[in-house]
Enzyme design. Structure first.
Site, PDB file in Angstrom:
ATOM      1  N   THR A   1      69.700  84.364  38.026  1.00 53.32           N
ATOM      2  CA  THR A   1      68.973  83.105  38.226  1.00 53.32           C
ATOM      3  C   THR A   1      69.630  81.942  37.480  1.00 53.32           C
ATOM      4  OG1 THR A   1      67.581  83.760  36.375  1.00 53.32           O
ATOM      5  CG2 THR A   1      66.711  84.194  38.577  1.00 53.32           C
TER       6      THR A   1
ATOM      7  N   ARG B   1      61.060  86.952  32.667  1.00 54.34           N
ATOM      8  CA  ARG B   1      60.446  85.739  33.235  1.00 54.34           C
ATOM      9  C   ARG B   1      60.693  85.616  34.735  1.00 54.34           C
ATOM     10  NH1 ARG B   1      62.717  84.058  28.299  1.00 54.34           N
ATOM     11  NH2 ARG B   1      64.717  83.749  29.344  1.00 54.34           N
TER      12      ARG B   1
ATOM     13  N   CYS C   1      85.768  79.232  30.111  1.00 54.82           N
ATOM     14  CA  CYS C   1      86.056  78.363  31.269  1.00 54.82           C
ATOM     15  C   CYS C   1      87.240  77.419  31.038  1.00 54.82           C
ATOM     16  CB  CYS C   1      84.806  77.561  31.630  1.00 54.82           C
ATOM     17  SG  CYS C   1      83.955  76.858  30.207  1.00 54.82           S
TER      18      CYS C   1
ATOM     19  N   LYS D   1      88.134  79.443  20.539  1.00 54.73           N
ATOM     20  CA  LYS D   1      88.241  80.335  21.708  1.00 54.73           C
ATOM     21  C   LYS D   1      89.477  79.966  22.510  1.00 54.73           C
ATOM     22  CE  LYS D   1      83.277  80.767  22.520  1.00 54.73           C
ATOM     23  NZ  LYS D   1      82.197  80.218  23.351  1.00 54.73           N
TER      24      LYS D   1
ATOM     25  N   HIS E   1      85.451  70.750  34.696  1.00 55.62           N
ATOM     26  CA  HIS E   1      86.053  70.438  33.398  1.00 55.62           C
ATOM     27  C   HIS E   1      87.409  69.773  33.634  1.00 55.62           C
ATOM     28  CE1 HIS E   1      82.959  72.677  31.566  1.00 55.62           C
ATOM     29  NE2 HIS E   1      83.618  73.706  31.067  1.00 55.62           N
TER      30      HIS E   1
HETATM   31  P1  A2P Z   1      65.900  83.824  33.387  1.00 53.85           P
HETATM   32  O1  A2P Z   1      66.123  82.828  34.504  1.00 53.85           O
HETATM   33  O2  A2P Z   1      64.905  84.861  33.754  1.00 53.85           O
HETATM   34  O3  A2P Z   1      65.656  83.177  32.057  1.00 53.85           O
HETATM   35  P2  A2P Z   1      71.726  79.789  32.229  1.00 53.85           P
HETATM   36  O4  A2P Z   1      73.089  80.089  31.662  1.00 53.85           O
HETATM   37  O5  A2P Z   1      71.772  78.887  33.417  1.00 53.85           O
HETATM   38  O6  A2P Z   1      70.783  79.322  31.176  1.00 53.85           O
HETATM   39  O7  A2P Z   1      71.158  81.203  32.779  1.00 53.85           O
HETATM   40  C1  A2P Z   1      71.001  82.303  31.952  1.00 53.85           C
HETATM   41  C2  A2P Z   1      70.693  83.536  32.816  1.00 53.85           C
HETATM   42  O8  A2P Z   1      70.547  84.644  31.938  1.00 53.85           O
HETATM   43  C3  A2P Z   1      69.412  83.451  33.592  1.00 53.85           C
HETATM   44  O9  A2P Z   1      69.531  84.216  34.763  1.00 53.85           O
HETATM   45  C4  A2P Z   1      68.413  84.092  32.640  1.00 53.85           C
HETATM   46  O10 A2P Z   1      67.283  84.652  33.258  1.00 53.85           O
HETATM   47  C5  A2P Z   1      69.250  85.209  32.087  1.00 53.85           C
HETATM   48  N1  A2P Z   1      68.771  85.683  30.789  1.00 53.85           N
HETATM   49  C6  A2P Z   1      68.554  84.953  29.675  1.00 53.85           C
HETATM   50  N2  A2P Z   1      68.084  85.729  28.673  1.00 53.85           N
HETATM   51  C7  A2P Z   1      67.994  86.984  29.172  1.00 53.85           C
HETATM   52  C8  A2P Z   1      67.579  88.254  28.650  1.00 53.85           C
HETATM   53  N3  A2P Z   1      67.166  88.383  27.398  1.00 53.85           N
HETATM   54  N4  A2P Z   1      67.637  89.326  29.472  1.00 53.85           N
HETATM   55  C9  A2P Z   1      68.071  89.220  30.721  1.00 53.85           C
HETATM   56  N5  A2P Z   1      68.470  88.061  31.276  1.00 53.85           N
HETATM   57  C10 A2P Z   1      68.438  86.962  30.513  1.00 53.85           C
END
Ligand code: A2P
Length: 345
Positions: free
Chosen positions: A14, A42, A133, A224, A252
């Site tokens: 997501t 979530r 990246c 990095k 970028h």
């Molecule tokens: P979620 O949408 O349920 O929070 P971004 O880099 O755009 O912030 O996205 C981070 C991605 O990593 C999202 O899909 C988010 O899911 C997921 N994510 C963040 N924390 C966790 C976690 N503890 N376990 C699994 N997925 C996670």
């Protein structure tokens, strides 16, 4: 490549990078037998599309890993999840293409840009690191030059889009820009508040800080770039970087100064870059043509322009390198790694 199809899981599906991973898997027709979408609790139950199918997002958890065995996991779930979950996949002999910085510098973990070092992949290495990246697009463009005349030193300044910091950062730039526009641009500086994605206002601003500061005054992002460039291109290259966040959504840009061991003609650099897979030279000063983030957005290539000699120092040259940070800088590079892996599985 064999006709084998693979079970794939996109972890962080997501998120800003995860969504692009899904699109790239579709667009490149990666041989998918079954696909799973994982995110935090979530998002569990939320539906995302793959081709014409609606697929429910599942929670990435120890339980999921115990009960499922995909062939390949594209991991971009952020926030400590790589440290925790990638080794669990590894234990089950599941290949993880990990987008975080958790494993990039670990010995024995391939750090892969498919146009450069696909041979570092092997069937017994289950964690594969997707580089940072800014590093990917830089080494992608510098590798063909390094092959002609060794690069001794790189001095780089980056101009990095907010999407590199995830969905929250994209919304923050949108909201701040909207608020300032609504005030008819009378106040460019918003009142102080808790900025969640960045330590300062990003709209109409530049932040010379990406990631946290280290003891030596550099940021983690800058270090990095130093370490990953050495690991991918050549440990003998000296690199120094300043990384700047700019109010751009996607793409970028990098001003890169290189010092070569031997002089080469600009034409030769241009020719080598033009022949490089997935690199496009746009360098026509007379017609005001050069790469820019708005044109690189949603494109797969790394764009190079402003190629010129640096008269202030022997064997030095400038290049301007632009690419979509969510694609070549993250999702696309990860899927390209998956294709290379598929060739050897
Ligand atoms: P979620 O949408 O349920 O929070 P971004 O880099 O755009 O912030 O996205 C981070 C991605 O990593 C999202 O899909 C988010 O899911 C997921 N994510 C963040 N924390 C966790 C976690 N503890 N376990 C699994 N997925 C996670």
């Amino acid at each position: 490549m064999t006709n084998r199809k693979f079970e794939v899981a996109v972890a962080g599906a997501t998120g800003a990078v995860g969504r692009e991973m899904i699109k790239v898997l579709e667009a490149t027709n990666f041989p998918v037998k079954k696909i799973s979408f994982l995110a935090s609790y979530r998002s569990a139950g939320k539906k995302l599309k793959f081709k014409d199918e609606e697929i429910a997002v599942e929670e990435l958890s120890e339980k999921w890993i115990a009960e499922n065995s995909p062939d390949i996991v594209l991991m971009s779930a952020g926030g400590g999840t790589s440290k925790k979950f990638s080794p669990l996949f590894e234990k089950k002999k599941i290949y993880v293409i990990d987008n975080s910085s958790a494993w990039r510098m670990s010995q024995g973990v391939p750090l892969v840009v498919p146009e450069i070092n696909p041979r570092t992949l092997s069937t017994d290495k289950y964690i594969i690191a997707n580089p940072n990246c800014s590093t990917i697009q830089m080494v992608h463009a510098l590798f063909p030059i390094h092959k002609i005349s060794k690069i001794k030193r790189i001095v780089v300044t980056t101009f990095q889009a907010v999407s590199g910091a995830g969905q929250k950062a994209i919304l923050e730039l949108r909201n701040q820009t909207g608020k300032i526009a609504a005030s008819n641009f009378e106040k460019i500086q918003l009142p102080p508040r808790q900025f969640s994605a960045f330590p300062h206002q990003i709209a109409f601003n530049c932040l010379p800080q990406i990631d946290v500061f280290l003891e030596n005054g550099y940021t983690k992002e800058e270090i990095k770039m130093v370490n990953e460039t050495k690991k991918i291109l050549d440990p003998e290259i000296e690199v120094t970087a300043t990384c700047v966040r700019v109010p751009v959504f996607r793409g970028h840009s990098e001003a890169v100064n290189i010092e070569l061991k031997q002089e080469i003609k600009i034409e030769k650099i241009r020719e080598a870059l033009s022949k490089t897979e997935n690199v496009k030279v746009i360098d026509d000063a007379k017609n005001l043509k050069y790469p820019m983030p708005i044109m690189a957005a949603e494109k797969y290539e790394t764009f190079v322009g402003r190629i010129r000699q640096d008269p202030s120092r022997k064997n030095c040259y400038w290049l301007w390198i632009v690419s979509d940070n969510l694609l070549k800088g993250a999702a696309l590079n990860a899927v390209q790694i998956a294709f290379k892996l598929a060739e050897i599985l």
